[in-house]
Design a protein around this motif. Structure first.
Motif, PDB file in Angstrom:
ATOM      1  N   LEU A   1       0.833  -1.208   0.000  1.00 52.61           N
ATOM      2  CA  LEU A   1       0.000   0.000   0.000  1.00 52.61           C
ATOM      3  C   LEU A   1       0.864   1.253   0.000  1.00 52.61           C
ATOM      4  O   LEU A   1       0.581   2.220  -0.714  1.00 52.61           O
ATOM      5  CB  LEU A   1      -0.920  -0.008   1.219  1.00 52.61           C
ATOM      6  CG  LEU A   1      -2.152  -0.897   1.129  1.00 52.61           C
ATOM      7  CD1 LEU A   1      -2.821  -1.007   2.494  1.00 52.61           C
ATOM      8  CD2 LEU A   1      -3.148  -0.349   0.106  1.00 52.61           C
TER       9      LEU A   1
ATOM     10  N   ASP B   1      -8.293   4.167  -2.149  1.00 57.86           N
ATOM     11  CA  ASP B   1      -9.295   3.432  -2.924  1.00 57.86           C
ATOM     12  C   ASP B   1      -9.045   1.925  -2.886  1.00 57.86           C
ATOM     13  O   ASP B   1      -9.969   1.133  -3.065  1.00 57.86           O
ATOM     14  CB  ASP B   1      -9.328   3.927  -4.362  1.00 57.86           C
ATOM     15  CG  ASP B   1      -9.967   5.305  -4.476  1.00 57.86           C
ATOM     16  OD1 ASP B   1     -10.679   5.709  -3.537  1.00 57.86           O
ATOM     17  OD2 ASP B   1      -9.744   5.991  -5.499  1.00 57.86           O
ATOM     18  N   SER B   2      -7.808   1.525  -2.635  1.00 59.19           N
ATOM     19  CA  SER B   2      -7.494   0.110  -2.476  1.00 59.19           C
ATOM     20  C   SER B   2      -7.745  -0.363  -1.050  1.00 59.19           C
ATOM     21  O   SER B   2      -8.264  -1.456  -0.827  1.00 59.19           O
ATOM     22  CB  SER B   2      -6.028  -0.148  -2.867  1.00 59.19           C
ATOM     23  OG  SER B   2      -5.659  -1.482  -2.620  1.00 59.19           O
ATOM     24  N   TRP B   3      -7.393   0.471  -0.072  1.00 60.62           N
ATOM     25  CA  TRP B   3      -7.421   0.075   1.339  1.00 60.62           C
ATOM     26  C   TRP B   3      -8.789   0.205   1.986  1.00 60.62           C
ATOM     27  O   TRP B   3      -9.192  -0.644   2.796  1.00 60.62           O
ATOM     28  CB  TRP B   3      -6.402   0.922   2.106  1.00 60.62           C
ATOM     29  CG  TRP B   3      -6.427   0.748   3.584  1.00 60.62           C
ATOM     30  CD1 TRP B   3      -5.857  -0.264   4.303  1.00 60.62           C
ATOM     31  CD2 TRP B   3      -7.034   1.631   4.552  1.00 60.62           C
ATOM     32  NE1 TRP B   3      -6.081  -0.076   5.652  1.00 60.62           N
ATOM     33  CE2 TRP B   3      -6.790   1.073   5.824  1.00 60.62           C
ATOM     34  CE3 TRP B   3      -7.741   2.833   4.443  1.00 60.62           C
ATOM     35  CZ2 TRP B   3      -7.248   1.691   6.993  1.00 60.62           C
ATOM     36  CZ3 TRP B   3      -8.191   3.436   5.608  1.00 60.62           C
ATOM     37  CH2 TRP B   3      -7.955   2.870   6.864  1.00 60.62           C
TER      38      TRP B   3
END
Length: 266
Positions: A116, A130-132
């Motif tokens: 990340l 947006d990933s986490w």
């Protein structure tokens, strides 16, 4: 280092009121506690700055805090809360651990956190968040645009430097499981039923290890419990704040500034 809904000077609190200090989780700030601040307007939210260790975060909280307080930590903030208890147990009137864990870093945790970090370095905080963020929220709540926009903006605003400092703190976190049986104040342990990062079984184990802890599992909420299910959490907080404590009698010769440990009423 505290932000609050009312302005207080340290040392100027009413002796009859124990202030509530709220400790936010990873890349969170006072916005994660917006509904708690509305319900408990005398509460304060800590800011860790760019501290890169749990111990330094706890010292920063203690340096700015009144001499005695109630302490609620969310996620990373609960780990900071436990370190505050380790460093100054006599100052903690009561403790709440929300959406958290007590285990040391697990296999591949560092790799996942560094992935990340590297995404943030390469593509910015928007891509990192947006990933986490989505797995941190219960699936049903992902469709709530107001909630998700507020959480996303908060996490992006934290910035990459704060994310890097906080994951460094998490990866070097101290052992705390052995501390749990020594906690002797009213303790709330709370989580969401849909928390995939810190699941309910993890919280049941924490509550079992702390004498007379009150466990609350909130339906249809994920890791961002304070924002996802504020009414249910606020009701649990209100009960916890009203839990009586037993003050041990002052030992002979103790001065007026001394404190005794507190224990939950049996």
């Amino acid at each position: 280092m505290f932000s609050h809904t009312r302005i207080f000077m340290l040392g100027k609190f009413s002796e009859s009121v124990v202030p509530l200090i709220l400790l936010p989780g990873l890349i969170c700030d006072r916005r994660i506690f917006a509904d708690q601040l509305a319900a408990f307007p005398d509460s304060m939210v800590a800011d860790y700055g760019l501290c890169a260790s749990i111990q330094a975060m706890a010292r920063r909280v203690l340096d700015a805090a009144p001499r005695r307080f109630a302490l609620l930590g969310h996620s990373l903030g609960a780990r900071v809360a436990l370190e505050v208890v380790r460093q100054a147990p006599e100052r903690v009137d009561r403790l709440a651990l929300v959406s958290t864990g007590v285990h040391l870093p697990r296999d591949h945790e560092a790799e996942a956190r560094f992935a990340l970090r590297d995404l943030g370095r390469a593509s910015g905080m928007e891509a990192l968040v947006d990933s986490w963020l989505p797995p941190m929220v219960a699936p049903a709540n992902l469709a709530d645009p107001s909630l998700m926009q507020r959480l996303r903006a908060m996490c992006i605003d934290a910035g990459l430097a704060r994310f890097e400092a906080q994951i460094a703190a998490l990866l070097a976190r101290p052992e705390v499981e052995s501390l749990l049986p020594a906690i002797a104040c009213p303790t709330l342990v709370a989580c969401g039923s849909e928390d995939r990062w810190s699941p309910p079984d993890q919280h049941r184990a924490i509550a079992t290890a702390v004498a007379d802890a009150d466990l609350v599992v909130v339906d249809c909420a994920g890791h961002m419990l304070p924002a996802e299910a504020p009414d249910a959490l606020n009701a649990a907080i209100a009960r916890w704040l009203e839990t009586p404590i037993h003050e041990e009698p002052r030992s002979q010769g103790e001065n007026d500034d001394g404190f005794q440990s507190t224990a939950a009423a049996r």
